[in-house]
Design a protein around this motif. Structure first.
Motif, mmCIF file in Angstrom:
data_model
loop_
_atom_site.group_PDB
_atom_site.id
_atom_site.type_symbol
_atom_site.label_atom_id
_atom_site.label_comp_id
_atom_site.label_asym_id
_atom_site.label_seq_id
_atom_site.Cartn_x
_atom_site.Cartn_y
_atom_site.Cartn_z
ATOM 1 N N PHE A 106 -2.220 5.017 4.063
ATOM 2 C CA PHE A 106 -1.766 4.645 2.854
ATOM 3 C C PHE A 106 -2.881 3.769 2.283
ATOM 4 O O PHE A 106 -4.295 3.345 3.006
ATOM 5 C CB PHE A 106 -0.832 3.594 2.875
ATOM 6 C CG PHE A 106 0.876 4.308 3.227
ATOM 7 C CD1 PHE A 106 0.636 5.597 3.478
ATOM 8 C CD2 PHE A 106 1.674 3.489 2.760
ATOM 9 C CE1 PHE A 106 1.923 6.185 3.532
ATOM 10 C CE2 PHE A 106 2.992 4.014 2.810
ATOM 11 C CZ PHE A 106 3.082 5.477 3.195
ATOM 12 N N LYS A 107 -3.073 3.474 0.837
ATOM 13 C CA LYS A 107 -4.588 2.692 0.502
ATOM 14 C C LYS A 107 -3.668 1.762 -0.566
ATOM 15 O O LYS A 107 -2.537 1.696 -1.047
ATOM 16 C CB LYS A 107 -4.953 3.749 -0.597
ATOM 17 C CG LYS A 107 -5.791 4.816 0.076
ATOM 18 C CD LYS A 107 -7.141 4.361 0.271
ATOM 19 C CE LYS A 107 -8.127 5.325 1.085
ATOM 20 N NZ LYS A 107 -8.172 4.946 2.537
ATOM 21 N N GLY A 108 -4.585 0.453 -0.694
ATOM 22 C CA GLY A 108 -4.373 -0.477 -1.339
ATOM 23 C C GLY A 108 -5.177 -0.659 -2.684
ATOM 24 O O GLY A 108 -6.273 -0.960 -2.496
ATOM 25 N N GLU A 138 -1.149 -3.042 9.612
ATOM 26 C CA GLU A 138 -0.383 -1.837 8.990
ATOM 27 C C GLU A 138 0.824 -1.321 9.520
ATOM 28 O O GLU A 138 1.048 -0.036 9.621
ATOM 29 C CB GLU A 138 -1.738 -0.661 8.907
ATOM 30 C CG GLU A 138 -2.737 -1.149 8.274
ATOM 31 C CD GLU A 138 -3.817 0.208 8.367
ATOM 32 O OE1 GLU A 138 -3.589 1.028 7.542
ATOM 33 O OE2 GLU A 138 -4.825 0.033 8.961
ATOM 34 N N TYR A 148 1.921 5.823 7.830
ATOM 35 C CA TYR A 148 1.443 4.949 7.001
ATOM 36 C C TYR A 148 0.068 4.288 7.602
ATOM 37 O O TYR A 148 -1.006 4.554 6.696
ATOM 38 C CB TYR A 148 2.228 3.708 7.032
ATOM 39 C CG TYR A 148 1.743 2.468 6.659
ATOM 40 C CD1 TYR A 148 2.645 1.367 5.711
ATOM 41 C CD2 TYR A 148 0.508 1.813 6.429
ATOM 42 C CE1 TYR A 148 2.309 0.424 4.974
ATOM 43 C CE2 TYR A 148 0.017 0.755 5.713
ATOM 44 C CZ TYR A 148 1.096 0.050 5.057
ATOM 45 O OH TYR A 148 0.547 -1.277 4.320
ATOM 46 N N GLY A 189 -5.231 0.145 3.884
ATOM 47 C CA GLY A 189 -3.631 -0.214 3.457
ATOM 48 C C GLY A 189 -3.096 -1.344 4.173
ATOM 49 O O GLY A 189 -1.897 -1.373 4.701
ATOM 50 N N SER A 220 0.974 -1.161 -0.129
ATOM 51 C CA SER A 220 -0.072 0.048 -0.092
ATOM 52 C C SER A 220 0.875 1.212 -0.045
ATOM 53 O O SER A 220 1.944 1.143 0.183
ATOM 54 C CB SER A 220 -0.869 -0.080 1.084
ATOM 55 O OG SER A 220 -2.099 -1.080 0.914
#
Ligand code: K7E
Ligand code: CUA
Length: 655
Positions: free
Chosen positions: A198-200, A250, A194, A224, A181
């Motif tokens: 964050f993104k996936g 994460e 993070y 994420g 991510s």
């Protein structure tokens, strides 16, 4: 927890040592990795005979795809995909360089993991094979008539394109999920922030059913986590896609400890049909992006690269009924769905048991809203409510599962170096066979379809050690072929593979071979630099560019004597192969060229650039032994000083 990890690490090391020693002792003893007496017959393909299956092995860090025959284990071809390939000039010729264009510039390498063959109605149709580039996120499509890479699309918002490239049962989509991510959009921010930020991205790439053209339909912006592997639903679960996750913690540092804290991670179940409806009705958010879409055209023999500027993103919390989490022990790697579509298998790398989820139970739990909280707004189903069963203590370090279409599953175990056959529904272990050593994926031809050809299982092993003659510190990885037609798996053959095959895709040979192209029709050649008759062969100057329009046929180049080229010129050899016969390429190599040769297929045009640096008379020649007079297939370019007044001239067969 740290202790548990340490124990695991020790186990890995011990397993490596033990299995290595055992290999020496077990040779020849049946059922222990040695050979039964009739194994040789079962893999023997007599001279001139053809294999029963094609197997396409990913090259891992070679970036390519290799083609083997089964059961012989003979290698037929390396198909260049993400890596420059001097053998054919792929990525060196002007026509193919655009295939490597990305938002990062020219990237002539990648790490390819998971090939998957196109399907119609849940059956392999043999039109195309897709494969992922893991490092600089890309998906490639290879045409199975020509065995050439014809399209590469880059994935924005993705990093470590690993849960890819898997195909829905009518090739509606090739799906690609991000392993790492990242900030979306990318920006300058502290790494320690993070968590939650964050993104996936899970990308659904539509495939045009006529042309095969890919286009990113939408990207699902997930929490994420790390999205490790994925698999489409099949048959009853067609319309769903499943992704294993790890690092639901994460964590962003010392991952081997910090991302192994949770007792369970998730399998994300995505109802893509619901999302497809949502975006078809105007849902989703268009986001600025910058990614390359590279297409190779068989008529022009030319690749073009287009930079795309926008991508449609979908927030899963905005689409009710689209995404659910299935708790799955413990850092699952493989994510596999059986041919009936009922069972979803998550192979928890650190779990003692194999977890199998039930699609029917999952639907039931969703319908009755039996949720156990949520993660970032995505409902979590209760483990017990979706559990179909567990395979108890089948081995250590499960990675991937394949299916034979007869109700059996075959799971690979990296740490205990074995393949375990077990029964879907009863969860009993039926057989186990050691592999040499440390298997990653296994592959049953057709294993990703509704109708596997359950005859062979191929183990793709990570460690080779004593299996072959030593070749210094590095050995090729080793595949092992098992006959799985009986109750017990029977080891038939070891064969070396190239690069690091993570996964492979196999198909019955008769489906492909009738469609295989034998040569390109010269009359159909639309390359702008093609020379369709010898009479049109010529040399033209445009400033300091010299364009040589050259033809080849056994056994000469036209022209073969060229004068008037000067130091500082940029010389383009546009070479058209006039052969119209199966398997007669000509090669082209120029002394001092700072790239590779060209290998030009019959009817094809390819271009090589050469920048002469020294005055003199410099030879070129054909690199492929094409006829009895191949050695005569040569020519000269005279290079004069930069300030010379020498006029261009060219000839063949004149004094
Ligand atoms: Cu397990 Cu990249 Cu599919 Cu390797 S992955 S083994
Ligand atoms: Cu053409 Cu050798």
């Amino acid at each position: 927890m740290k202790k548990a990890i340490n124990i695991l690490v020790s186990l890995v090391m011990v397993a490596g040592l033990v299995s290595c020693n055992n290999g020496e002792n077990k040779k020849g003893s049946k059922g222990q990795g040695g050979l039964a007496t009739n194994a040789a017959e079962k893999v023997y393909v007599a001279p001139g005979e053809h294999d029963e299956y094609y197997a396409f092995f990913s090259g891992g860090y070679s970036g390519n795809l290799t083609v083997y025959g089964l059961p012989s284990g003979r290698m037929f071809k390396e198909i260049p995909v993400f890596s420059q390939f001097p053998t054919s000039g792929y990525g060196y010729s002007e026509e193919t360089k655009p295939m490597f264009n990305t938002s990062f510039g020219f990237v002539p390498w990648d790490d390819s993991h998971h090939p998957d063959i196109s399907q119609t109605g849940g059956k392999l149709d043999g039109r195309w094979i897709f494969i992922n580039g893991n490092n600089t996120p890309r998906i490639a499509r290879i045409d199975l008539e020509t065995f050439e890479t014809v399209e590469i699309i880059e994935l924005p918002n993705s990093a470590g394109n690993h849960s890819s490239s898997f195909i829905t049962e009518n090739t509606e989509y090739v799906v690609a999920g991000t392993r790492f991510s990242v900030p979306v959009p990318q920006r300058d921010m502290p790494i320690k922030d993070y968590k939650g930020n964050f993104k996936g991205a899970l990308s659904f790439i539509s495939v045009d059913q006529e042309t095969g053209r890919m286009g990113i339909k939408f990207q699902l912006m997930m929490p994420g986590f790390n999205y490790d592997l994925s698999h489409p639903g099949r048959d009853k679960s067609h319309g769903w896609f499943f992704f294993t996750t790890y690092n639901t913690e994460e964590a962003n540092t010392l991952m081997e400890v910090n991302s192994s804290q949770n007792d369970k991670d998730f399998i994300a179940a995505v109802n893509w049909k619901v999302i497809e409806d949502y975006v078809n009705n105007g849902g989703g958010t268009k986001m600025p992006a910058n990614y390359a879409h590279n297409v190779y055209d068989h008529d022009t023999h030319l690749a073009t690269s287009t930079m795309e500027k926008e991508v449609l993103t979908v927030d899963p919390t905005k689409v009710p009924g689209a995404v659910f989490f299935l708790p799955t022990p413990k850092s699952p790697h493989g994510c596999d769905v059986d041919p009936t579509g009922e069972y979803i298998i998550g192979n928890g790398k650190l779990s003692a048991d194999l977890t199998v989820h039930s699609f029917t139970k999952m639907l039931d739990a969703i319908e009755n809203k039996k949720f156990d909280g949520e993660a970032y707004g995505i409902p979590i189903l209760k483990f017990e409510d979706v559990l179909a069963g567990t395979v108890k203590q089948p081995g250590l370090g499960p990675l991937h599962t394949e299916f034979d279409g007869k109700g059996n599953a075959y799971t690979t175990f990296f740490i205990s170096s074995e393949v375990v056959k077990w029964k879907l529904g009863t969860w009993e272990v039926l057989d186990r066979q050691p592999v040499f050593y440390s298997v990653g994926h296994g592959m049953i031809p057709g294993g990703n379809s509704r109708e596997p050809f359950g005859k062979y299982f191929v183990a793709m092993n990570k460690i080779t050690k004593d299996r072959y003659l030593p070749t210094g510190p590095e050995l090729e990885h080793s595949a092992q072929l098992f006959d799985i037609s009986g109750d017990k798996m029977e080891l038939l053959l070891d064969f070396p593979t190239h690069g690091e095959p993570h996964y492979a895709a196999g198909i019955r040979a008769d489906i492909l071979k009738k469609n295989s192209k034998q040569f390109y029709k010269l009359a159909d050649n639309k390359n702008p630099y093609a020379t369709l008759s010898e009479a049109d062969a010529r040399v033209e100057r445009k400033g300091n560019e010299v364009h040589i329009y050259m033809t080849t046929i056994r056994s000469h180049f036209t022209p073969d004597n060229i004068e008037g080229v000067k130091v500082g010129d940029k010389v383009f050899f546009h070479i058209t192969n006039h052969e119209q016969d199966f398997d007669v390429p000509h090669g082209f190599a120029m002394i001092g060229a700072n790239n590779a040769e060209l290998l030009i297929m019959p009817g094809q045009t390819k271009t090589l650039v050469w920048e002469p640096k020294q005055v003199g008379v410099w030879p070129f020649y054909c690199t492929d032994f094409c006829s009895a007079l191949h050695q005569e297939m040569q020519g000269y370019v005279r290079v004069s000083p930069a300030n010379s007044n020498m006029e261009l001239s060219w000839s063949l067969g004149e004094d």
